[in-house]
Design a protein around this motif. Structure first.
Motif, short mmCIF file in Angstrom:
data_model
loop_
_atom_site.label_atom_id
_atom_site.label_comp_id
_atom_site.label_asym_id
_atom_site.label_seq_id
_atom_site.Cartn_x
_atom_site.Cartn_y
_atom_site.Cartn_z
N ILE A 278 0.86 -1.19 0.00
CA ILE A 278 0.00 0.00 0.00
C ILE A 278 0.89 1.23 0.00
O ILE A 278 1.85 1.30 0.76
N GLU A 279 0.56 2.19 -0.86
CA GLU A 279 1.35 3.43 -0.87
C GLU A 279 0.68 4.43 0.06
O GLU A 279 -0.53 4.65 -0.04
N THR A 280 1.46 4.99 0.97
CA THR A 280 0.89 5.89 1.97
C THR A 280 1.33 7.33 1.75
O THR A 280 2.51 7.58 1.52
N MET B 256 4.54 5.51 9.42
CA MET B 256 3.49 4.87 8.63
C MET B 256 3.82 4.91 7.13
O MET B 256 3.58 3.95 6.41
N ARG B 257 4.35 6.05 6.70
CA ARG B 257 4.65 6.19 5.28
C ARG B 257 5.78 5.24 4.88
O ARG B 257 5.77 4.66 3.81
N GLU B 258 6.72 5.07 5.80
CA GLU B 258 7.90 4.31 5.45
C GLU B 258 7.73 2.80 5.56
O GLU B 258 8.52 2.06 5.00
N SER B 259 6.75 2.36 6.30
CA SER B 259 6.66 0.91 6.48
C SER B 259 5.25 0.38 6.32
O SER B 259 4.27 0.99 6.74
N ASN B 260 5.18 -0.81 5.71
CA ASN B 260 3.92 -1.54 5.63
C ASN B 260 3.97 -2.75 6.53
O ASN B 260 3.07 -3.58 6.53
N ASP B 261 5.08 -2.84 7.25
CA ASP B 261 5.32 -4.04 8.02
C ASP B 261 4.81 -3.86 9.45
O ASP B 261 5.35 -3.07 10.22
N GLY B 262 3.75 -4.57 9.77
CA GLY B 262 3.11 -4.42 11.06
C GLY B 262 4.06 -4.63 12.23
O GLY B 262 3.90 -4.02 13.28
N PHE B 263 5.03 -5.52 12.07
CA PHE B 263 5.94 -5.77 13.18
C PHE B 263 6.83 -4.56 13.45
O PHE B 263 7.02 -4.17 14.59
#
Ligand code: ADP
Ligand code: MG
Length: 693
Positions: free
Chosen positions: A460-462, A614-621
């Protein structure tokens, strides 16, 4: 020789029943408790500082003679006391004072004071310093050790508590605080003895590393931190083994279970990912044991946990047992109900439904089908936990998004099995639990991770942008919907008021309706009736609505793969975990998806940091680690109320490095049940609110 945890506080000089009651508010009940009531910082009162050497901002001990005092009627009335030693003079200022005090502080009195120097009306001043009037001939030398500062409660002052702790330590000469960790372990870990540690920490020498003490990094603190972490870990293991000493029905693989499983898998429009396959196998393995499964499945948003839950349910059903499937919100529970209905009904399985909104006759009927066993799988909200819900033969409880339920609720289901059997428990969460937390708060669970998203998903692009660019967003919504995709517009709000949040959503929906006349705009919020909500969700799911305006009720689990844009208003007000959850509403299908975080300027430094995370990561961990850093464990797990992660001295982030060792040592401690129990008693005691298991 009595052990110190059996010596009541009333044994100490000056502690009567009434004062003991006050102390109990600090969780202090025995002499041993006092010994473990460690200071949270220290003050250096070991040398008397000449007045001429005092600088503003410093905490100092000094001795001086009163040279004059007066009551100043300024903006606030105060008692101003001028004191002098051979090197210079300063003033003491008291905004609250009694007549007796004013008299005590009159000309010629000699004082020993401790406080922080500040620049005030008359030069260097001390506001409300601690002081002691020295009698002529009094020759107290200053303490040789650092002075401990303790957590207090109303009715206990620092000096009094200090005295109590000191006399509690005096008991150590004659009595023991039992060393509960075997000497060989302490030796291997190069940890000092308990006696040494507590003595040192209540009264460290002047050359102690004060920085380390403040940061909780001093070896003597680490000794106790280790012990506390160990005790917590042992208590979770104990909880686990007490659950697993119960009997559960063993759901082994049979011809029948395999047939129904294959039938189900063939009916799906996709095949399982490797991770889904692996985790399902792990669950199937647990279910085949005659004792309760306790498994936590973690999988980032969109990793496909629901199918995994369905497979587990099928196994139990094929053995003639019932399954309870619980979700934290009405909307999510309904969606699961719809999914399970469409997946399982064709296989001839009856799916029941129970939520708080199911009332009256309808509820009675549901309860009957649950009690007589004809509802084979029951989906619902926490309504499933209620006492009057009786299952005929509950074999498996599945709890989705467990972080929203307390441990208690999780355990409430244990009693819903039939005749002394305990249902298997499967807990699913998308809130990635940082490893340190998982080990401390979930040590009683086995963990599986779905670490793979279904094929074809794109990141997803934020975007992060101010709400002054609302118009740009509108055209984005327009073009996305023209391509046949759908969008969410999420209103979060200002105050913690659901009513206001709903109002804001209504207003936004009206405005968007006006601005985007070609689109169909829908609205869901928490104050709508259950059937209105589900109607709206149904409309959105089937594509009849282009843009769904919603409050955070859609936060977890909602699954509409065709939605590819989500706009979140005021994201700066939400925690990272929650934002990640919300963002996970898109990117659930093969379409490239976008998330716009539309903040209200100006943004604080902290806000900036969080939104760029948030913008930099899509990784929930990764995001969860960041969240833990910013907000602390109670918030991340939502367990603040349950007291699950409340430590006396340990700090799960700072002390995370201990956890591997704690785990290993806990294994060894299993051989010393008496000591293990005593450790739990000492550190967890009645904090362990799930002790009733
Ligand atoms: P979550 O883990 O967030 O609960 P869901 O179970 O809601 O995820 O699944 C997200 C979406 O992915 C659903 O539409 C589901 O049908 C779909 N899905 C699940 N597994 C697969 C798969 N192996 N391949 C493709 N799509 C899948
Ligand atoms: Mg889900």
């Amino acid at each position: 020789m009595a052990s110190l945890n059996e010596v009541p506080l009333t044994q100490l000089k000056g502690v009567g029943e009434k004062f003991a009651l006050t102390l109990s508010k600090l969780d202090l009940h025995s002499v041993q408790d006092l010994i473990f009531h460690l200071p949270f910082r220290y003050e250096d009162r070991t040398c008397i500082v000449p007045l001429s050497q005092i600088r503003a901002g410093k905490h100092v001990l000094f001795e001086a003679e009163v040279k004059g005092s007066r009551v100043v009627i300024g903006r606030r009335k105060s008692l101003e006391v001028h004191v002098r030693d051979s090197s210079g003079q300063v003033a003491l200022r008291f905004y609250h004072f009694s007549a007796a005090q004013a008299k005590q502080l009159s000309n010629g009195s000699r004082l020993r004071c401790y406080g922080e120097a500040r620049l005030g009306q008359t030069g260097l001043e001390f506001y409300h310093p601690e002081y002691q009037v020295l009698k002529p001939g009094d020759k107290h030398s200053p303490p040789e050790k650092l002075t401990p500062i303790y957590t207090l409660t109303e009715g206990v002052q620092q000096p009094r508590l200090r005295k109590l702790c000191a006399s509690a330590l005096g008991y150590l000469d004659r009595h023991q605080v039992t060393e509960l960790i075997p000497g060989s372990i302490l030796k291997d870990l190069q940890l000092p003895s308990l006696q040494e540690a507590v003595r040192y920490l209540h009264a460290p020498p002047t050359d102690a590393d004060q920085h380390a003490l403040l940061e909780g990094e001093h070896p003597y603190q680490q000794r106790l931190i280790f012990e506390e972490l160990l005790a917590h870990h042992l208590s979770l293991l104990q909880l686990r083994s007490s659950i697993q000493s119960k009997a559960s029905p063993a759901f082994v693989a049979t011809g029948e279970s395999e047939t129904i499983k294959n039938e189900f898998l063939n009916s799906l429009p996709f095949s399982l990912t490797g991770a889904q396959q692996r985790v399902s196998d792990e669950i199937a393995g647990d279910l085949s044991h005659p004792f309760p499964m306790l498994r936590l499945v973690q999988g980032d948003v969109g990793s496909g946990k629901t199918v995994v839950a369905a497979l587990a349910a099928l196994r139990a059903v094929s053995h003639g047992h019932q399954v309870a499937f619980m979700a934290p919100t009405e909307i999510l529970a309904e969606q699961h109900y719809a999914n399970f209905q469409s997946w399982l009904a064709p296989l001839g399985i009856k799916v029941g439904w129970l939520s708080g909104k199911v009332k009256g006759k309808k509820r009675e009927q549901e309860l009957i089908t649950i009690a007589d066993g004809s509802a084979q799988v029951v989906v619902g909200t926490h309504a499933l936990f209620q006492d009057d819900v009786q299952f005929a033969e509950l074999g498996l409880a599945i709890i989705d998004e467990q972080h929203r339920f307390g441990v208690h609720q999780r355990l409430a289901l244990k009693n819903k099995g039939k005749q002394n059997t305990t249902p298997h428990q499967l807990i699913m969460t998308a809130t990635p639990i940082p490893r340190t937390l998982a080990m401390s708060a979930y040590a009683d669970l086995d963990t599986s991770v779905i670490d793979e998203l279904p094929a074809g998903r794109q990141a997803i692009e934020t975007f992060v942008l101010p709400d002054t660019r609302r118009q740009d967003i509108l055209s984005r919504v327009q073009s996305i919907c023209e391509e046949g995709r759908q969008a969410y517009w999420v209103c979060t709000l200002i105050e913690e008021s659901e009513a206001l949040q709903c109002q804001a959503a209504e207003a936004s929906a009206a405005w968007l309706n006006e601005q985007l006349p070609e689109l169909t705009v829908g609205l869901v919020h928490g104050r709508m009736k259950a059937d209105e909500k589900s109607f709206m969700m149904e409309q959105f799911k089937s594509g009849k609505i282009d843009l769904l305006v919603a409050t955070t009720v859609i936060e977890v689990g909602v699954d509409v793969p065709n939605a590819s844009l989500i706009i979140i208003e005021n994201p700066e007000r939400l925690g990272l975990a929650q934002l990640h959850q919300l963002r996970g509403r898109v990117g659930r299908g093969e379409h490239k998806s976008y998330c716009a975080l539309m903040y209200h300027p100006p943004l604080s430094q902290n806000g900036k940091e969080r939104l760029s995370a948030m913008r930099e990561s899509n990784d929930g961990f990764k995001i969860a680690e960041k969240d833990l850093e910013i907000r602390g464990p109670g918030e991340v797990l939502g367990t603040r109320q349950t007291g699950l992660v409340s430590f006396r001295i340990a700090d799960i982030q700072r002390d995370g490095a201990w956890l591997d060792t704690v785990k290993q040592v806990a294994q060894i401690m299993q051989r010393y049940p008496r000591q293990s129990n005593a450790l739990i008693e000492r550190w967890v005691g009645n904090r362990q609110q799930f002790a009733e298991v």
